[in-house]
Design a protein around this motif. Structure first.
Motif, short mmCIF file in Angstrom:
data_model
loop_
_atom_site.label_atom_id
_atom_site.label_comp_id
_atom_site.label_asym_id
_atom_site.label_seq_id
_atom_site.Cartn_x
_atom_site.Cartn_y
_atom_site.Cartn_z
N LYS A 5 0.81 -1.22 0.00
CA LYS A 5 0.00 0.00 0.00
C LYS A 5 0.85 1.28 0.00
CE LYS A 5 -0.86 -0.40 4.93
NZ LYS A 5 -1.80 -0.59 6.00
N ILE A 6 2.07 1.19 0.52
CA ILE A 6 2.92 2.39 0.51
C ILE A 6 3.39 2.67 -0.92
CG2 ILE A 6 5.05 3.42 1.39
CD1 ILE A 6 4.70 1.60 3.88
N LEU A 7 3.77 1.60 -1.64
CA LEU A 7 4.25 1.77 -3.01
C LEU A 7 3.11 2.17 -3.95
CD1 LEU A 7 6.79 -1.19 -3.18
CD2 LEU A 7 7.09 1.12 -2.31
N GLY A 46 3.27 10.33 1.90
CA GLY A 46 3.23 8.87 1.86
C GLY A 46 4.55 8.22 2.24
N VAL A 47 5.32 7.80 1.24
CA VAL A 47 6.52 6.99 1.51
C VAL A 47 7.52 7.72 2.41
CG1 VAL A 47 7.78 7.74 -0.57
CG2 VAL A 47 8.21 5.45 0.39
N GLY A 48 8.23 6.94 3.23
CA GLY A 48 9.16 7.50 4.20
C GLY A 48 10.46 7.94 3.57
N VAL A 49 10.42 9.08 2.91
CA VAL A 49 11.63 9.67 2.33
C VAL A 49 11.70 11.10 2.86
CG1 VAL A 49 12.69 10.48 0.17
CG2 VAL A 49 11.60 8.23 0.26
N THR A 64 2.42 -2.65 12.32
CA THR A 64 3.85 -2.59 12.03
C THR A 64 4.02 -2.20 10.57
OG1 THR A 64 5.98 -3.73 12.30
CG2 THR A 64 4.18 -5.03 11.37
N TRP A 65 5.26 -2.10 10.11
CA TRP A 65 5.55 -1.81 8.69
C TRP A 65 4.98 -2.98 7.86
CZ3 TRP A 65 10.28 -3.48 5.67
CH2 TRP A 65 10.41 -2.76 4.48
N PRO A 66 4.13 -2.71 6.88
CA PRO A 66 3.42 -3.82 6.21
C PRO A 66 4.33 -4.86 5.56
CG PRO A 66 2.83 -1.66 5.25
CD PRO A 66 3.71 -1.39 6.41
N HIS A 71 8.85 4.39 15.88
CA HIS A 71 7.97 3.29 15.44
C HIS A 71 7.26 3.65 14.13
CE1 HIS A 71 4.36 0.68 15.42
NE2 HIS A 71 5.20 -0.20 15.93
N ASN A 72 7.32 2.71 13.20
CA ASN A 72 6.69 2.86 11.89
C ASN A 72 5.54 1.86 11.81
OD1 ASN A 72 6.04 3.03 9.18
ND2 ASN A 72 8.01 2.27 8.41
N PRO A 73 4.29 2.24 11.72
CA PRO A 73 3.77 3.52 11.24
C PRO A 73 3.28 4.51 12.29
CG PRO A 73 1.98 1.93 11.27
CD PRO A 73 3.19 1.23 11.81
N ALA A 96 15.65 1.40 11.66
CA ALA A 96 15.71 2.03 10.33
C ALA A 96 15.83 3.55 10.41
CB ALA A 96 14.46 1.66 9.54
N TYR A 97 15.70 4.11 11.62
CA TYR A 97 15.59 5.58 11.72
C TYR A 97 16.52 6.15 12.80
CZ TYR A 97 11.60 4.79 8.73
OH TYR A 97 10.81 4.40 7.67
N GLN A 98 17.66 5.51 13.05
CA GLN A 98 18.56 6.03 14.09
C GLN A 98 18.98 7.46 13.73
OE1 GLN A 98 22.24 3.82 14.68
NE2 GLN A 98 22.78 5.02 16.50
N SER A 104 19.55 3.92 4.80
CA SER A 104 18.78 4.66 3.79
C SER A 104 18.41 6.05 4.28
CB SER A 104 17.48 3.91 3.46
OG SER A 104 17.77 2.66 2.89
N LYS A 105 17.90 6.11 5.50
CA LYS A 105 17.34 7.38 5.97
C LYS A 105 18.41 8.26 6.60
CE LYS A 105 13.81 4.71 5.27
NZ LYS A 105 12.47 4.62 4.83
N ASN A 106 19.19 7.70 7.55
CA ASN A 106 20.11 8.60 8.26
C ASN A 106 21.31 9.04 7.42
OD1 ASN A 106 21.28 6.08 8.51
ND2 ASN A 106 21.26 6.03 10.75
N MET A 111 9.82 9.83 11.48
CA MET A 111 9.23 10.40 10.26
C MET A 111 7.71 10.37 10.27
SD MET A 111 11.30 9.09 6.99
CE MET A 111 11.50 10.60 6.11
N PHE A 112 7.15 9.43 11.05
CA PHE A 112 5.72 9.17 10.89
C PHE A 112 4.91 9.50 12.13
CE2 PHE A 112 8.07 5.83 8.48
CZ PHE A 112 7.87 6.39 7.22
N SER A 113 3.62 9.81 11.86
CA SER A 113 2.61 9.81 12.92
C SER A 113 1.37 9.17 12.35
CB SER A 113 2.27 11.24 13.36
OG SER A 113 3.10 11.65 14.42
N SER A 135 -3.92 6.28 7.93
CA SER A 135 -3.67 7.66 8.36
C SER A 135 -2.25 7.87 8.89
CB SER A 135 -4.71 8.18 9.33
OG SER A 135 -4.60 7.64 10.62
N ARG A 136 -1.29 7.06 8.39
CA ARG A 136 0.12 7.34 8.67
C ARG A 136 0.57 8.46 7.75
NH1 ARG A 136 5.48 4.07 6.69
NH2 ARG A 136 5.12 5.39 4.87
N MET A 137 1.13 9.52 8.34
CA MET A 137 1.68 10.59 7.50
C MET A 137 3.17 10.74 7.72
SD MET A 137 0.77 14.17 9.36
CE MET A 137 2.07 14.92 8.38
C1 LMR Z 1 8.23 3.50 4.50
O1 LMR Z 1 7.74 2.85 5.45
O2 LMR Z 1 7.61 4.37 3.89
C2 LMR Z 1 9.64 3.24 4.10
O3 LMR Z 1 10.22 2.30 4.92
C3 LMR Z 1 9.79 2.94 2.67
C4 LMR Z 1 9.28 1.59 2.30
O4 LMR Z 1 10.03 0.86 1.63
O5 LMR Z 1 8.14 1.23 2.61
#
Ligand code: LMR
Length: 392
Positions: A12-14, A32-35, A125-127, A178-180, A209-211, A241-243, A342-344, A368-370
């Protein structure tokens, strides 16, 4: 043969990335995506990464293979960044293609070592966590995590569920940010989780993933360090990727902590998994990270820029919480300022999320993760007004 394949539902994120790209509206907003995006909506290459790339271009004389684990200096530098010096003699490590590669390899290691192990996941959790586990045919279970009423952690529910973990089960924990949801445990709560999981004989599996995106590089690793100090075996899947902002370079590490006398055997099994899945792991991003971490000037520059990124997200959190307070005339969204990373998860219904997309061109995941970093000073009030409309 290929006729037997059936269409696969996209992550769903992609899926959201594609929907956003197709939307012709010029004032659309991508949450949307965590960038990470800066105030002008760009995801820049960090200065230290550019500088390391320039140096590398001059000094690199060969592209021959490194080792199955990747460059050992990368593993050592990442163990040091995440855990500090004291765990080096217990740590086996492999470079992986991104944090997702590390998660996949960790799950395969769990399955090799204990095919009966169940993997416990936070709900939500992250899907991609449950998706990979299902694909590998492993057992999984959920533990409660999010309290929809407070938008904080449902700590009583979490402890009740983790009391059911069987010896040898792996418990996937988000080390920070914590994601999401963006809701995180306090250090006191982490200590209670550590005690409970130790009693249960669980194997902690930390996704880091977010240190550096939450409370700072060391603060974000504090829970992982506490876990490392209290369990004989720990798996840590970390992403650069992120830090380091090197998303497309696919740079991650899997660290397996074990007893010092078992380390070589565990390292050999990790190397084997790399060989089976893709042989030698990608090197370019890992080499840049190693150069940055081992060069005091580059490291200081990277830490400064990462801190700016973190402060920018905190500022956006506070201004969004303030704008929502004004727009909704209530404190129901104050939690946005206390969440980290990154997310709430805002706690909107799927219908409200769809209205934001259809009527305002605002894209967030259906739960509703932003992505906070998708905002800037101009879009914060626009989002706050739109949310007030759809919840009103
Ligand atoms: C996210 O949760 O948006 C990131 O980790 C990118 C991804 O690959 O889903």
């Amino acid at each position: 043969m290929l006729e037997s394949l059936t269409p696969i539902a996209q992550d769903k994120i992609l899926q959201l990335i594609a929907l956003y790209r197709e939307d012709p509206r010029l004032d659309k907003i991508d949450l949307g995506v965590g960038v990470y995006k800066d105030a002008s909506g760009l995801t820049p290459v960090m200065h230290a990464v550019k500088a390391a790339e320039r140096q590398l271009w001059q000094v690199e004389t060969t592209k021959t293979y490194t080792t199955l684990a990747g460059d050992p200096a990368f593993g050592a530098a990442m163990v040091d960044l995440i855990l500090g010096a004291e765990f080096a003699n217990r740590a086996a490590a492999i470079a992986t293609p991104g944090g997702t590669g590390a998660i996949r390899q960790a799950l395969e290691l769990i399955r090799m070592a204990n095919p009966a192990a169940k993997v416990w996941l936070s709900n939500p959790t992250w899907p991609n966590h449950p998706s990979i586990i299902k694909y590998l045919g492993m057992d999984m279970a959920e533990y409660r995590y999010f309290d929809a009423a407070t938008r904080g952690v449902d700590f009583a529910g979490l402890m009740e569920d983790l009391a059911q973990v069987a010896a040898g089960d792996a418990v996937l924990l988000h080390g920070c940010c914590h994601n999401p949801t963006g809701a995180n445990l306090s250090m006191d709560q982490w200590a209670q989780v550590v005690d409970l999981l130790s009693q249960r004989g669980a194997v902690p599996f930390v996704d880091l993933a977010y240190q550096g995106f939450g409370d700072g590089l060391d603060a974000d690793a504090a829970a992982t360090r506490l876990i490392a100090a209290n369990f004989p075996e720990v798996l840590i899947a970390a992403s650069c990727s992120k830090n380091f902002g090197i998303y497309r370079e696919r740079t991650g590490v899997l660290i397996a902590l074990t007893q010092p006398e078992r380390r070589d055997v565990v390292q050999g099994n990790l190397n084997f998994l790399n060989r089976q899945n893709y042989s030698f792991p990608p090197d370019h991003g890992a080499r840049l990270v190693t150069m940055i971490l081992n060069d005091p000037t580059l490291r200081a520059d990277w830490m400064g820029e990462l801190e700016d990124v973190r402060q920018n997200m905190l500022t956006l959190r506070q201004s969004l919480a303030d704008a929502l307070r004004a727009a909704t005339n209530s404190d129901r969204f104050d939690f946005v300022a206390t969440h980290r990373g990154m997310f709430s998860r805002l706690g909107l219904t799927e219908a409200q999320v769809l209205r934001l997309r259809a009527e305002y061109g605002i894209y967030m995941v259906g739960d509703s993760r932003m992505n906070i970093a998708g905002l800037n000073a101009q879009t914060v009030p626009i989002l706050a007004r739109a949310i007030a409309q759809v919840v009103g």
